[in-house]
Each structure stands twice: as C-alpha cells, then as structure tokens.
Scaffold this motif. Structure first.
Motif, PDB file in Angstrom:
ATOM      1  N   ALA A 218       0.832  -1.203   0.000  1.00  0.00           N
ATOM      2  CA  ALA A 218       0.000   0.000   0.000  1.00  0.00           C
ATOM      3  C   ALA A 218       0.869   1.256   0.000  1.00  0.00           C
ATOM      4  CB  ALA A 218      -0.927  -0.015   1.204  1.00  0.00           C
ATOM      5  N   ARG A 219       1.957   1.217   0.738  1.00  0.00           N
ATOM      6  CA  ARG A 219       2.837   2.388   0.803  1.00  0.00           C
ATOM      7  C   ARG A 219       3.513   2.657  -0.540  1.00  0.00           C
ATOM      8  NH1 ARG A 219       3.106   4.529   5.636  1.00  0.00           N
ATOM      9  NH2 ARG A 219       2.580   3.278   7.476  1.00  0.00           N
ATOM     10  N   VAL A 220       3.778   1.617  -1.323  1.00  0.00           N
ATOM     11  CA  VAL A 220       4.333   1.839  -2.659  1.00  0.00           C
ATOM     12  C   VAL A 220       3.366   2.670  -3.492  1.00  0.00           C
ATOM     13  CG1 VAL A 220       4.956   0.706  -4.819  1.00  0.00           C
ATOM     14  CG2 VAL A 220       5.785  -0.226  -2.665  1.00  0.00           C
ATOM     15  N   LEU A 221       2.088   2.317  -3.443  1.00  0.00           N
ATOM     16  CA  LEU A 221       1.090   3.094  -4.189  1.00  0.00           C
ATOM     17  C   LEU A 221       1.016   4.526  -3.680  1.00  0.00           C
ATOM     18  CD1 LEU A 221      -1.800   0.479  -4.506  1.00  0.00           C
ATOM     19  CD2 LEU A 221      -0.382   1.378  -6.355  1.00  0.00           C
ATOM     20  N   CYS A 222       1.056   4.690  -2.365  1.00  0.00           N
ATOM     21  CA  CYS A 222       0.991   6.041  -1.802  1.00  0.00           C
ATOM     22  C   CYS A 222       2.256   6.836  -2.099  1.00  0.00           C
ATOM     23  CB  CYS A 222       0.742   5.964  -0.296  1.00  0.00           C
ATOM     24  SG  CYS A 222      -0.919   5.387   0.135  1.00  0.00           S
ATOM     25  N   ASP A 223       3.414   6.167  -2.168  1.00  0.00           N
ATOM     26  CA  ASP A 223       4.647   6.856  -2.558  1.00  0.00           C
ATOM     27  C   ASP A 223       4.513   7.456  -3.954  1.00  0.00           C
ATOM     28  OD1 ASP A 223       5.894   6.164  -0.178  1.00  0.00           O
ATOM     29  OD2 ASP A 223       6.872   4.395  -1.009  1.00  0.00           O
ATOM     30  N   LEU A 244       2.233  -7.322  -6.188  1.00  0.00           N
ATOM     31  CA  LEU A 244       3.392  -7.512  -7.063  1.00  0.00           C
ATOM     32  C   LEU A 244       4.039  -6.159  -7.335  1.00  0.00           C
ATOM     33  CD1 LEU A 244       4.888  -9.668  -8.879  1.00  0.00           C
ATOM     34  CD2 LEU A 244       3.465  -8.799 -10.751  1.00  0.00           C
ATOM     35  N   PRO A 245       5.324  -5.972  -7.021  1.00  0.00           N
ATOM     36  CA  PRO A 245       5.945  -4.658  -7.177  1.00  0.00           C
ATOM     37  C   PRO A 245       5.799  -4.042  -8.564  1.00  0.00           C
ATOM     38  CG  PRO A 245       7.343  -6.032  -5.815  1.00  0.00           C
ATOM     39  CD  PRO A 245       6.220  -6.921  -6.304  1.00  0.00           C
ATOM     40  N   LEU A 246       5.969  -4.811  -9.632  1.00  0.00           N
ATOM     41  CA  LEU A 246       5.833  -4.249 -10.976  1.00  0.00           C
ATOM     42  C   LEU A 246       4.427  -3.707 -11.192  1.00  0.00           C
ATOM     43  CD1 LEU A 246       6.753  -3.643 -13.833  1.00  0.00           C
ATOM     44  CD2 LEU A 246       6.259  -6.031 -14.433  1.00  0.00           C
ATOM     45  N   ALA A 247       3.407  -4.496 -10.807  1.00  0.00           N
ATOM     46  CA  ALA A 247       2.029  -4.039 -10.977  1.00  0.00           C
ATOM     47  C   ALA A 247       1.746  -2.817 -10.117  1.00  0.00           C
ATOM     48  CB  ALA A 247       1.062  -5.173 -10.629  1.00  0.00           C
ATOM     49  N   LEU A 248       2.293  -2.787  -8.913  1.00  0.00           N
ATOM     50  CA  LEU A 248       2.112  -1.624  -8.038  1.00  0.00           C
ATOM     51  C   LEU A 248       2.751  -0.383  -8.646  1.00  0.00           C
ATOM     52  CD1 LEU A 248       2.963  -3.395  -4.663  1.00  0.00           C
ATOM     53  CD2 LEU A 248       0.691  -2.620  -5.354  1.00  0.00           C
ATOM     54  N   THR A 249       3.938  -0.551  -9.205  1.00  0.00           N
ATOM     55  CA  THR A 249       4.640   0.581  -9.814  1.00  0.00           C
ATOM     56  C   THR A 249       3.864   1.120 -11.012  1.00  0.00           C
ATOM     57  OG1 THR A 249       6.775  -0.304  -9.102  1.00  0.00           O
ATOM     58  CG2 THR A 249       6.799   1.299 -10.902  1.00  0.00           C
ATOM     59  N   ALA A 277      -8.007  -6.228 -16.709  1.00  0.00           N
ATOM     60  CA  ALA A 277      -7.075  -5.782 -15.677  1.00  0.00           C
ATOM     61  C   ALA A 277      -5.661  -5.599 -16.225  1.00  0.00           C
ATOM     62  CB  ALA A 277      -7.076  -6.772 -14.512  1.00  0.00           C
ATOM     63  N   VAL A 278      -5.194  -6.551 -17.024  1.00  0.00           N
ATOM     64  CA  VAL A 278      -3.817  -6.489 -17.515  1.00  0.00           C
ATOM     65  C   VAL A 278      -3.602  -5.252 -18.376  1.00  0.00           C
ATOM     66  CG1 VAL A 278      -2.094  -7.641 -18.938  1.00  0.00           C
ATOM     67  CG2 VAL A 278      -3.537  -8.979 -17.388  1.00  0.00           C
ATOM     68  N   GLU A 279      -4.556  -4.971 -19.254  1.00  0.00           N
ATOM     69  CA  GLU A 279      -4.434  -3.792 -20.123  1.00  0.00           C
ATOM     70  C   GLU A 279      -4.434  -2.511 -19.304  1.00  0.00           C
ATOM     71  OE1 GLU A 279      -6.989  -1.634 -23.708  1.00  0.00           O
ATOM     72  OE2 GLU A 279      -7.264  -3.772 -23.284  1.00  0.00           O
ATOM     73  N   LEU A 280      -5.284  -2.449 -18.280  1.00  0.00           N
ATOM     74  CA  LEU A 280      -5.333  -1.259 -17.435  1.00  0.00           C
ATOM     75  C   LEU A 280      -4.021  -1.068 -16.684  1.00  0.00           C
ATOM     76  CD1 LEU A 280      -6.757   1.103 -16.069  1.00  0.00           C
ATOM     77  CD2 LEU A 280      -7.775  -0.529 -14.459  1.00  0.00           C
ATOM     78  N   ILE A 281      -3.488  -2.147 -16.119  1.00  0.00           N
ATOM     79  CA  ILE A 281      -2.229  -2.034 -15.360  1.00  0.00           C
ATOM     80  C   ILE A 281      -1.115  -1.508 -16.255  1.00  0.00           C
ATOM     81  CG2 ILE A 281      -0.464  -3.332 -14.123  1.00  0.00           C
ATOM     82  CD1 ILE A 281      -2.720  -5.270 -13.264  1.00  0.00           C
ATOM     83  N   ASP A 282      -1.024  -2.049 -17.464  1.00  0.00           N
ATOM     84  CA  ASP A 282       0.080  -1.666 -18.349  1.00  0.00           C
ATOM     85  C   ASP A 282      -0.048  -0.244 -18.887  1.00  0.00           C
ATOM     86  OD1 ASP A 282       1.645  -3.872 -18.096  1.00  0.00           O
ATOM     87  OD2 ASP A 282       0.895  -4.905 -19.872  1.00  0.00           O
ATOM     88  N   GLN A 283      -1.213   0.383 -18.718  1.00  0.00           N
ATOM     89  CA  GLN A 283      -1.324   1.784 -19.134  1.00  0.00           C
ATOM     90  C   GLN A 283      -0.415   2.674 -18.300  1.00  0.00           C
ATOM     91  OE1 GLN A 283      -5.323   3.343 -19.522  1.00  0.00           O
ATOM     92  NE2 GLN A 283      -6.074   1.411 -20.348  1.00  0.00           N
ATOM     93  N   GLY A 284      -0.034   2.199 -17.132  1.00  0.00           N
ATOM     94  CA  GLY A 284       0.893   2.965 -16.316  1.00  0.00           C
ATOM     95  C   GLY A 284       2.265   3.075 -16.931  1.00  0.00           C
ATOM     96  N   LEU A 296       6.434  -4.434 -18.392  1.00  0.00           N
ATOM     97  CA  LEU A 296       4.999  -4.527 -18.648  1.00  0.00           C
ATOM     98  C   LEU A 296       4.499  -5.878 -18.152  1.00  0.00           C
ATOM     99  CD1 LEU A 296       4.978  -3.249 -22.343  1.00  0.00           C
ATOM    100  CD2 LEU A 296       4.268  -1.935 -20.338  1.00  0.00           C
ATOM    101  N   VAL A 297       3.437  -5.864 -17.342  1.00  0.00           N
ATOM    102  CA  VAL A 297       2.933  -7.150 -16.858  1.00  0.00           C
ATOM    103  C   VAL A 297       2.377  -7.988 -18.006  1.00  0.00           C
ATOM    104  CG1 VAL A 297       2.425  -6.293 -14.550  1.00  0.00           C
ATOM    105  CG2 VAL A 297       0.657  -6.177 -16.297  1.00  0.00           C
ATOM    106  N   GLY A 298       1.911  -7.320 -19.064  1.00  0.00           N
ATOM    107  CA  GLY A 298       1.369  -8.063 -20.190  1.00  0.00           C
ATOM    108  C   GLY A 298       2.415  -8.745 -21.043  1.00  0.00           C
ATOM    109  N   ARG A 299       3.711  -8.394 -20.833  1.00  0.00           N
ATOM    110  CA  ARG A 299       4.744  -8.951 -21.702  1.00  0.00           C
ATOM    111  C   ARG A 299       5.912  -9.589 -20.959  1.00  0.00           C
ATOM    112  NH1 ARG A 299       6.412  -4.226 -25.626  1.00  0.00           N
ATOM    113  NH2 ARG A 299       7.763  -5.865 -26.437  1.00  0.00           N
ATOM    114  N   THR A 300       6.060  -9.261 -19.676  1.00  0.00           N
ATOM    115  CA  THR A 300       7.267  -9.718 -18.987  1.00  0.00           C
ATOM    116  C   THR A 300       7.368 -11.232 -18.936  1.00  0.00           C
ATOM    117  OG1 THR A 300       8.563  -9.527 -16.966  1.00  0.00           O
ATOM    118  CG2 THR A 300       6.181  -9.562 -16.695  1.00  0.00           C
TER     119      THR A 300
END
Length: 720
Positions: A218-223, A244-249, A277-284, A296-300
């Motif tokens: 949670a703190r990663v997201l708040c950072d 998952l740190p990559l998804a959080l980032t 979900a995967v497409e939304l996460i990778d928009q970051g 990218l979570v969709g490709r890693t």
C-alpha cells in the motif's frame, strides 16, 4: 580501364592486380577510428535500468544479508536473488548497488546478462574498466583468448574492491558456458534471475524475492500517487494487484499522471474488476521512458513462454495456460496428476512441465500440512489467460472441469473435515468466472455444487455456503436464474445458511427455489423434493413445526415414489421424521406404520452400519426412546452413537455435539445430574467454538445448561 594495371582504392578498400594467378587470404576486423576494439554498453558503472524506485519497501532483511557479505571481508561471495518476473529483484539489486558504491566505496559494475551477446560485451567492458588493454580485448573478441578468463583475471587483480551485478540472468546456461560466473577475493557478485533451482547456482547463497506485505505494498502506491487515496484504500488496490511490485509501480504511475480527470484509488480498484485488468495495469507504462517488455505485466512473462517454445517445451506453456483457467490460490498437485489432463498435455510430461514452471518462478510449491500444492500469482495468471488463443479455450476449460470433477467425491459423504476440499473451492469459482460458454458453465456448476455438498457434509458450512452462493451467482449470468443447475446451487446455499444459523435468510431462499421448481418441474421432481427436505429443517427450527412435519411427510412420500423406499435420500427423509415427531405422534404413527421405529435397521441393511444416515437414524431413534420415557434404553443407545460418530466422522463433527447434548439429558433423567451438567458444559464450549456464541444451536444449548444447573429441567413424560 586500359590494359595497364591502374586500379585505385579509397579509404579502407583494397585493389589486387596481377598478370598471373594470385591467392589471397584476408581477415577483416571493422572498428571505428579511435574507438575500443568492439562496441559495448555505454556504461558499466551505473545500473542499466529505466528508473529508480522512490522508496524500496520491505527488503530490509535481504539488504541486511547482503551487507554482511560486504562487511565480513570474506570475499568471493556470490548472491542470487530469484523470483518471478515483476517481483522487484532488479530494484533490490539497484538499491544495494547504491549502498555498495556510496557507503562501502566499492567500484560498482553492472552487466545485463539477459542474452549471450549482452553478457559478453558487458563483462569485457568491465574488464576494460579494470585495466584490460585494447589488444587483449580484441583477442578475446576474436576468440584468440578465453574471454571469461581475461575478465576474471582483471577482476581478481583489481586494485579496488568491487561489486558486480549480473542482472536478468534468466538463462543460467549463458553464464555456465565459458564460466562467466565466478567468485573473487576482490569483490562480491549479485545475480538476479527467474531461475530458482539450486542446481544452477552451485556455491551461491540464494535469496527468494517475493511479493510485498500488505502495508508495504500500500505504501508503494501512496509513494507514487500520494493524492489518490488513503493508505487503507491503497491496501485494497494492492490486494487486487497481488502486491506484485511491478504491478504496483505501474498502477501508481498511472494514478500519478492522470491530469485532466484524476482517478482515485477506489475508482482504479473498481476498474480492475470491470475492465481488462492487464491492459489497465500496463497503461501505467505509458508515462515511463523505457520500452523494455520486462516493465509490462502483459509482456514480462511472455519472454519466458517464448523461451519454452524455442527450447522444445511447449508442454510447459500448455500447463501454465491450464493453470490460468484456475485461481491464484494453492492447488493440490494431485489434481494435475490425473489422466484427464491428457487433452492438454501428456500425463507423462506433466512432471517435466511443472518442473520448468517452478524453475522459471512461474509457480511455486507450498506445503499445507500433508498437502503439496502449486501456487501461481494472480497477475501472472490473468496475463496468461488474456494471451491464450481463443481456439484453445474450450479444451482448456473442459480439461480443468474434468480435473476438478475427478478431485471432488462422486457421492459426497459425511466425514471428518477435509482441507483438500476447501482448497478446490476457489479454483472451481475461478473457472466459472473465466467460462462464458453455456455447456462449459453448466459442467463447472455441477462440480461446484457437488463440492459445496461435500464441504457441507464434512461440517465446513461456511465454505459450503461461500462456494454454492458464489457459483450460483456466477453461473446465473450465463444460464439464467431458473436453470435447473442454478436452482440446485441456490438450494444448496439455503441449506448451508440454515446450518450457519441464518434462518431469516435460509427460509425465503429455499421457499423461492422450491416455488420455482414446483412451477417448472413439478412436485415429484427429485430437485423439488431435495429442496423440500432442506426447507423442512429450517421450518422445524424456526417455530413452524407443524408446517415442517407436513412438508416432510410429502417429501417422504414423493421420494418413495420417485426413488424407491431404500434409496439413501428416501431413508434420510424417513430418519428426519424420527427427529421431528412428538411422543404422541410417534405412538400414533407406530400403530399405523410398523416400519417407523425400524428405520435404523433398514438403514443398516441397505446402507451399511457406518453410513452417516444409519448413524443419524440410531441417534434419532435414541431421541424417540427418550421422549417415550425409556431413559435407560435411550442412554445406552446414545452413548454408543457418540462413540460411533467419533470413530466414523471424527471427534469434531457437528453431530457429535448434538448426540452429547441428548446424552446429557438422558444422564440427568436417570438421576446423574452432575454428569449431565459436565456433558452439557462441554457441548456449550464446543458449539461456541465451532458455531459461534450467537448461533441458534449454541443459544439452545446454553439455555439447557442453565436449566440443568438450576435443577429446573424436567425430562419429557411418556404419553398416556
């Protein structure tokens, strides 16, 4: 051109002319003027990563272990950080790289070991940094001297201690060929890899890097997005991302860069459930500078799957796609060790495929008691599911259904708690979520309802309710609320609600289901009769005994006509009558039906003496003896029933407490008041522990205990 030899050459060109034969052998080495003999990375003194985390969360223990290697002065240390893609191995390596170079004044060297060419170029660049001359490097490039030996010679002779990172070493064979990975008294080596098997890293100290704890995630997201929500809201989103740190980032990056219409944490969480979900996460990743697929979570993870195909391991890809139809929860390995898996991959290759997934950190083994399970991350499974070819889905879903079907008892029976059954529940529900085709949904729902029945009959009423209610709701989206299987799942939900003491919810649900079944299928349909059996239990414990008796008599008659007198369901309903009737009704019924009191013998004959229905029949027969005033006979019988319940069903089975409650009453009726109070005290403690203090059964037991203690309780009097 004239006959004279007047050829011309420019720059590095050559012209060879002769009036006779000539034989020419040339070796060409192309290099830019004034440059090193071969191209390499722009720098080995800085981490070759895209961006630095704002803060590294929950890695203090790992960093402390790495610090020990630098402060001890041992030297020749090799550390391996292993874990699934996206878990933050490189971030840990980068953080410690800064510690080693700033705090400990080590020379930092960073080499990307993702491929053979990058590793070779990076290591030779490290050798150049440590003093290797151009001629030596050229000879190594040309193969005239061993490249790895040259590199390690200069690392061993380095006047300054160093810290070397070999990042993304996901193919250990690259390091092994040429012996690129070695220890040195002059420095420390840190490797990051997805390959977890110890055999790849002899002599190294292995450290697993996993997902983050909830608060740190949670703190990663708040950072990253401090104005998007509270820490509690961030924790909910972190759970959805599997921490998952990559998804959080990526999620934090997306939230931080919404300018025109900023999103909140809550909105992002809702969109994760509603959208892809995967497409939304990778928009970051759109706001980041790097284009590396590892970011990218969709490709890693596709990098690893591609390597499976290249190495002739398509079965590993097939197995992961099969797992992606299920839940990110522990799956007993016995589920996969079945011939039903053959439609997706040969059973004989399942072991090899699973080993490959484990070795590449795409799943991990977890031991839950005596059960060994495979556990894969949710974002990974979502990513694989999204990339699975649509043409493969029917076979994958059907295979998953057959595997789960084989793992659930064909005829659920009462018995001790079975932890394996609870582990299956999230996988059946995940399969229902991923299945959109009606016949596949129906097949999965059959398994889910049978699993809920099995959970119910082992006394795990909460899991039974959760499984049946969720399965019914999921299947109704495809099949409709009035589909026969959906109605059966709702009926099973109502039965579990009854056992949980939630009568106000159970009664209307069972009435509604039965009314629909009567309209669609008729009164004598087995499903209608089954729902009636469940409804009468609720009515009888909810102050509507007469309606319950009338309904139960109709169920007995209907089951005898539809199923026969000796069917387990028919006998179960007849046994229920023994628990429902008053002493006067028993006496009157015995005059007109000479089989009423012989039900236990019929159950033993047709079902066996240790069948749960037979044991329940003996329990209820002891109760009849008690209300008829035959206290000694009732006491003798219920004492034996308690022993048999514990032997067959286990000491923690709910029926054991019910039988002990009757035993407390028979003991008190025989004048053994202290023994009755002791027995009843144990029943109250057991019911408070298993059902909770507010359950109806617990309240009844507590009231009875108070009556026994006060001496107000009186045994029932036989009918005149």
């Amino acid at each position: 051109m004239s006959g004279a030899m007047d050829g011309r050459a420019q720059d590095n060109g050559r012209v060879y002319q002769t009036t006779g034969d000539q034989h020419i052998t040339e070796n060409h080495h192309y290099m830019g003027s004034g440059r090193a003999p071969m191209g390499g990375p722009d720098s080995v003194r800085r981490p070759a990563v895209g961006h630095t985390p704002l803060a590294l969360r929950d890695r203090s223990e790992v960093l402390a272990r790495l610090r020990e290697g630098l402060t001890s002065g041992r030297g020749a240390e090799v550390y391996v950080l292993h874990g699934m893609g996206g878990c933050g191995k490189t971030a840990v390596a980068q953080a410690f790289f800064d510690i080693a170079t700033v705090e400990y004044r080590r020379v930092g060297l960073w080499v990307n070991a993702a491929d053979r060419a990058g590793l070779r170029a990076g290591m030779l660049a490290a050798a150049a940094d440590r003093g290797a001359r151009d001629g030596e490097l050229l000879a190594a490039h040309q193969g005239h001297r061993p490249a790895a030996d040259l590199v390690w010679h200069y690392l061993d002779e380095s006047p300054d201690p160093w810290f070397l990172v070999l990042d993304n070493a996901d193919d250990p064979a690259i390091l092994r060929d040429g012996s690129w990975l070695r220890g040195s008294p002059r420095g420390t080596v840190l490797v990051t890899t997805r390959r977890a098997a110890a055999r790849w890293w002899p002599g190294a100290e292995l450290q697993h890097i996993g997902v983050l704890p909830r608060e740190d995630a949670a703190r990663v997201l708040c950072d990253l997005a401090p104005h998007s929500g509270t820490l509690a809201q961030a924790a909910e989103v972190a759970d959805q991302l599997g921490r998952l740190p990559l998804a959080l980032t990526l999620a934090g990056g997306f939230l931080a860069h919404q300018v025109i219409d900023p999103w909140t944490m809550d909105l992002y969480g809702r969109r994760l459930e509603e959208d892809e979900a995967v497409e939304l996460i990778d928009q970051g990743a759109d706001v980041l500078t790097e284009e590396d697929p590892r970011h990218l979570v969709g490709r890693t993870w596709q990098l690893t799957l591609d390597s499976f195909e290249e190495r002739g391991l398509p079965q590993a890809v097939a197995l992961l796609r099969l797992l992606a139809r299920l839940a990110p929860e522990p799956l007993p390995l016995s589920v996969l060790n079945r011939p039903e898996i053959g439609a997706v991959l040969p059973l004989a290759r399942t072991e090899t495929a699973l080993t490959a997934l484990l070795d590449h950190s795409l799943t991990q083994l977890v031991d839950l008691g005596d059960l060994r399970c495979a556990h894969s991350h949710g974002v990974l499974l979502d990513t694989v599911a999204a990339a699975t070819p649509p043409a493969d889905l029917v076979v994958l879903n059907a295979t998953a259904v057959r595997l789960l079907d084989a793992a659930v008892p064909a005829v659920p029976a009462a018995g001790p708690y079975d932890p394996r059954l609870r582990l299956l529940a999230p996988h059946v529900l995940a399969l229902l979520r991923r299945t959109a085709e009606p016949s596949g949904t129906a097949d999965a729902l059959r398994v889910a309802t049978r699993l809920a029945t099995a959970l119910h009959r082992t006394g795990d009423y909460l899991s039974a309710w959760e499984t049946a209610s969720a399965a019914a709701a999921l299947a109704a989206r495809t099949l409709g609320d009035e589909h026969r299987l959906v109605l059966a799942a709702y009926a099973r939900t109502g039965r579990s609600l009854f056992r949980l003491g939630r009568y106000e919810e159970a009664e209307p649900m069972l009435r509604r289901v039965r009314s629909t079944q009567l309209r669609l299928f008729g009164a004598d349909d087995p499903d209608t009769l089954d729902t009636g059996q469940g409804l009468q239990l609720v009515l009888g414990n909810h102050g509507k005994r007469q309606e319950a008796v009338t309904l139960l008599r109709s169920v007995v008659a209907g089951r005898q006509a539809a199923l026969g007198p000796w069917h387990p369901a028919t006998l179960r309903s007849r046994v229920s009558l023994l628990a429902m009737l008053t002493a006067r009704e028993v006496a009157a019924g015995a005059e007109t039906d000479d089989t009423l009191l012989s039900v236990p013998q019929a159950c033993a004959l047709h079902l066996g003496p240790d069948h749960a229905v037979t044991l329940n029949a003996r329990h209820n027969h002891a109760r009849v003896q008690f209300v008829l005033g035959h206290y000694q006979a009732a006491d003798d019988e219920i004492r034996q029933v308690v022993d048999d319940y514990q032997r067959v069903l286990g000491p923690g089975y709910p029926a054991v407490l019910a039988a002990r409650q009757l035993h407390a009453q028979t003991q008190t009726a025989l004048g053994h008041a202290d023994a009755g109070v002791d027995l009843m005290s144990a029943v109250v403690v057991g019911r408070e522990r298993s059902l909770g203090p507010d359950h109806h059964f617990t309240a009844v037991s507590r009231d009875l205990l108070e009556e026994l203690r006060s001496g107000r309780w009186r045994p029932p009097q036989p009918p005149v």
